[in-house]
Design a protein around this motif. Structure first.
Motif, PDB file in Angstrom:
ATOM      1  N   ASP A   6      15.097  -8.014   2.788  1.00 48.39           N
ATOM      2  CA  ASP A   6      15.330  -8.480   1.415  1.00 48.39           C
ATOM      3  C   ASP A   6      14.024  -8.620   0.646  1.00 48.39           C
ATOM      4  N   SER A   7      12.997  -9.146   1.304  1.00 50.23           N
ATOM      5  CA  SER A   7      11.723  -9.330   0.599  1.00 50.23           C
ATOM      6  C   SER A   7      11.096  -7.981   0.249  1.00 50.23           C
ATOM      7  N   VAL A   8      11.254  -6.995   1.121  1.00 51.00           N
ATOM      8  CA  VAL A   8      10.718  -5.664   0.815  1.00 51.00           C
ATOM      9  C   VAL A   8      11.510  -5.027  -0.324  1.00 51.00           C
ATOM     10  N   ALA A   9      12.817  -5.256  -0.350  1.00 49.84           N
ATOM     11  CA  ALA A   9      13.626  -4.749  -1.461  1.00 49.84           C
ATOM     12  C   ALA A   9      13.131  -5.318  -2.789  1.00 49.84           C
ATOM     13  N   ARG A  10      12.761  -6.599  -2.772  1.00 45.95           N
ATOM     14  CA  ARG A  10      12.218  -7.211  -3.993  1.00 45.95           C
ATOM     15  C   ARG A  10      10.879  -6.591  -4.372  1.00 45.95           C
ATOM     16  N   GLN A  11      10.061  -6.279  -3.371  1.00 45.05           N
ATOM     17  CA  GLN A  11       8.776  -5.633  -3.643  1.00 45.05           C
ATOM     18  C   GLN A  11       8.965  -4.270  -4.308  1.00 45.05           C
ATOM     19  N   VAL A  12       9.972  -3.531  -3.827  1.00 45.70           N
ATOM     20  CA  VAL A  12      10.252  -2.214  -4.415  1.00 45.70           C
ATOM     21  C   VAL A  12      10.630  -2.379  -5.888  1.00 45.70           C
ATOM     22  N   SER A  13      11.510  -3.335  -6.162  1.00 48.41           N
ATOM     23  CA  SER A  13      11.923  -3.587  -7.548  1.00 48.41           C
ATOM     24  C   SER A  13      10.750  -4.049  -8.400  1.00 48.41           C
ATOM     25  N   ASP A  14       9.926  -4.938  -7.855  1.00 49.10           N
ATOM     26  CA  ASP A  14       8.766  -5.433  -8.597  1.00 49.10           C
ATOM     27  C   ASP A  14       7.769  -4.321  -8.907  1.00 49.10           C
ATOM     28  N   ALA A  15       7.753  -3.280  -8.062  1.00 52.59           N
ATOM     29  CA  ALA A  15       6.865  -2.137  -8.301  1.00 52.59           C
ATOM     30  C   ALA A  15       7.434  -1.193  -9.360  1.00 52.59           C
ATOM     31  N   ASP A  68      -5.982   3.641   3.597  1.00 53.19           N
ATOM     32  CA  ASP A  68      -5.416   2.810   2.539  1.00 53.19           C
ATOM     33  C   ASP A  68      -4.430   3.634   1.723  1.00 53.19           C
ATOM     34  N   SER A  69      -3.951   3.057   0.611  1.00 54.25           N
ATOM     35  CA  SER A  69      -2.957   3.738  -0.216  1.00 54.25           C
ATOM     36  C   SER A  69      -3.499   5.044  -0.776  1.00 54.25           C
ATOM     37  N   GLN A  70      -4.776   5.074  -1.131  1.00 53.24           N
ATOM     38  CA  GLN A  70      -5.358   6.300  -1.659  1.00 53.24           C
ATOM     39  C   GLN A  70      -5.353   7.403  -0.602  1.00 53.24           C
ATOM     40  N   ALA A  84       9.867  13.124  -5.766  1.00 52.90           N
ATOM     41  CA  ALA A  84       9.627  12.724  -4.367  1.00 52.90           C
ATOM     42  C   ALA A  84      10.439  11.478  -4.015  1.00 52.90           C
ATOM     43  N   LEU A  85      10.903  11.424  -2.771  1.00 59.11           N
ATOM     44  CA  LEU A  85      11.679  10.290  -2.265  1.00 59.11           C
ATOM     45  C   LEU A  85      10.939   9.657  -1.093  1.00 59.11           C
ATOM     46  N   LEU A  86      10.793   8.351  -1.130  1.00 56.55           N
ATOM     47  CA  LEU A  86      10.223   7.581  -0.016  1.00 56.55           C
ATOM     48  C   LEU A  86      11.341   6.894   0.751  1.00 56.55           C
ATOM     49  N   ILE A  87      11.373   7.104   2.080  1.00 60.75           N
ATOM     50  CA  ILE A  87      12.233   6.317   2.960  1.00 60.75           C
ATOM     51  C   ILE A  87      11.359   5.208   3.535  1.00 60.75           C
ATOM     52  N   GLN A 143       0.831  -1.203   0.000  1.00 58.84           N
ATOM     53  CA  GLN A 143       0.000   0.000   0.000  1.00 58.84           C
ATOM     54  C   GLN A 143       0.869   1.258   0.000  1.00 58.84           C
ATOM     55  N   VAL A 144       1.959   1.216   0.741  1.00 59.72           N
ATOM     56  CA  VAL A 144       2.889   2.350   0.773  1.00 59.72           C
ATOM     57  C   VAL A 144       3.489   2.592  -0.613  1.00 59.72           C
ATOM     58  N   LEU A 145       3.890   1.518  -1.273  1.00 60.67           N
ATOM     59  CA  LEU A 145       4.498   1.655  -2.597  1.00 60.67           C
ATOM     60  C   LEU A 145       3.476   2.146  -3.624  1.00 60.67           C
ATOM     61  N   ARG A 146       2.222   1.688  -3.517  1.00 63.38           N
ATOM     62  CA  ARG A 146       1.186   2.194  -4.423  1.00 63.38           C
ATOM     63  C   ARG A 146       0.961   3.687  -4.203  1.00 63.38           C
TER      64      ARG A 146
END
Length: 418
Positions: free
Chosen positions: A273-282, A371-373, A260-263, A245-248
């Motif tokens: 590691d799994s979150v890093a993959r989520q960032v790349s997949d997004a 939510d993300s919206q 804009a930059l997200l930390i 939801q954060v990435l969306r």
């Protein structure tokens, strides 16, 4: 008799507990180390002083101002801090180095807690928040160790859970020597579980007494300076189910604010590691804090995959979203970003910090998003309106300042029991 049944049941569960520990060690290798301490063997235990138990990262950070004050006021008394998790252990080492003793708290069996107390021989035991175990409390009472529950909090949900096993926990709560509770509502819940009203004081939360160090602020300023004038927001202490939801929300934000930059700071290191993959997949470009790099102008996400840097990363941001709140985990500490003058966003699940959340929300310092919206809409408003951002940030600072003083009340209560 009830505690004997509990101890027998706990003993029978040890094989399952060890299997769970092995599983956790597979996901986070730090769990594979120092197993002996979980059986009260080994560890850096310092005898005859003050013992503090802080279960994990959040409690360790909350305890830090109290521990520093105790070190200053009682330089002759050694301090030992116990915890339950590798991340908590790493945080304690980062905060204090070798200035304090440190070990894991053993499993809650009477002979293990007895062994720990024989090694510690503490003049007082201080447990942070609500990390209570029946045998731990009973063995402290048996050894005549005064036990303080510091910065005590008890949500309605937790209180209902305790009431279901009241036959086991009421003697435990009744045996506490002193409870420094955060709010009147929580005091009533503790009282219903057996804490004597004469052994309890509403002190407020010591988290209001949080003050970021000048060195930390200087580090954050130097880091942020390298990023230019781009808008920066942080999503802190996120749990599984929130990162998506954060990435969306960030993807939507980039359509209007392309620089804009997200930390993004996941709560648990085994998820880095799994979150890093989520960032790349997004489809987002990222840099990992653990690799020491600074975000390039083209990077859209800085992954905060280090320990002990959350407050510093908060200080680099313009707006903060506090995780554990879009999923039913109850939220995390809202006061750290508020004390840094940041507008705060939270999901609807904030039962761990209801009173603090209500104070900040009532002052206009905190905004609820579902939510993300909701996140993206709130971010667009705040990041494009410096006046609204400052107004919300100043409101948070005012709430923090108005509620300080709990630490001194807590220290006075501890002094009476030393």
């Amino acid at each position: 008799m009830t505690r004997t049944l509990y101890s027998i049941f706990f003993t029978l569960c040890i094989p399952l507990i060890l299997l769970r520990l092995i599983y956790r060690a597979w996901r986070a290798p730090a769990y594979a180390r120092r197993w002996s301490e979980r059986f009260a063997l080994g560890g850096d235990v310092r005898q005859g002083g003050i013992w503090v138990h802080a279960v994990s990262v959040g409690e360790s950070i909350a305890a830090a101002p109290m521990v520093r004050e105790l070190m200053q006021r009682h330089p002759d008394l050694p301090i030992t801090i116990t915890c339950m998790t590798p991340t908590g252990s790493e945080q304690i080492r980062k905060l204090f180095g070798g200035q304090v003793g440190h070990a894991y708290l053993p499993y809650d069996l009477p002979w293990l807690q007895r062994r720990l107390l024989r090694k510690l021989k503490p003049r007082v035991g201080i447990i942070m928040e609500t990390e209570l175990w029946p045998n731990l409390v009973a063995e402290c009472e048996r050894a005549q160790v005064p036990l303080v529950l510091a910065n005590a909090r008890l949500s309605e949900r937790s209180a209902r859970g305790y009431q279901r096993v009241s036959w086991l926990v009421k003697p435990m709560f009744a045996a506490l020597d002193w409870v420094a509770v955060q709010s009147q509502a929580e005091a009533l819940r503790f009282s219903s579980l057996g804490v004597d009203k004469s052994a309890m004081m509403v002190t407020g939360s010591i988290k209001f007494d949080f003050r970021p160090s000048a060195a930390l602020l200087a580090q954050a300023h130097a880091l942020r300076k390298n990023w230019g004038e781009r808008p920066v927001w942080i999503a802190a202490s996120t749990h599984a189910g929130e990162d998506e939801q954060v990435l969306r929300a960030h993807q939507v934000l980039l359509q209007t604010l392309p620089d804009a930059l997200l930390i993004l700071v996941p709560r648990h290191p085994e998820r880095f590691d799994s979150v890093a993959r989520q960032v790349s997949d997004a489809g987002l470009l990222q840099v990992r804090r653990s690799q020491g790099g600074s975000p390039a102008p083209t990077d859209q996400v800085l992954l905060g995959d280090t320990m002990g840097e959350l407050v510093m990363l908060y200080a680099c941001a313009d707006v903060a979203f506090v995780g554990g709140s879009l999923v039913p985990n109850g939220g995390h500490n809202y006061l750290e970003p508020a004390a840094l003058g940041l507008p705060v966003l939270s999901g609807p699940h904030r039962f761990n910090f209801t009173e603090i959340n209500d104070l900040l929300q009532g002052a206009g310092a905190l905004q609820l998003v579902n939510d993300s919206q909701g996140i993206s809409e709130a971010l667009l408003t705040l990041l494009q309106d410096s006046k609204a951002r400052k107004q919300a940030g100043d409101a948070g600072l005012a709430v923090v300042a108005a509620n300080q003083g709990a630490l001194e009340l807590l220290l006075q209560g501890i002094e009476q029991r030393l």
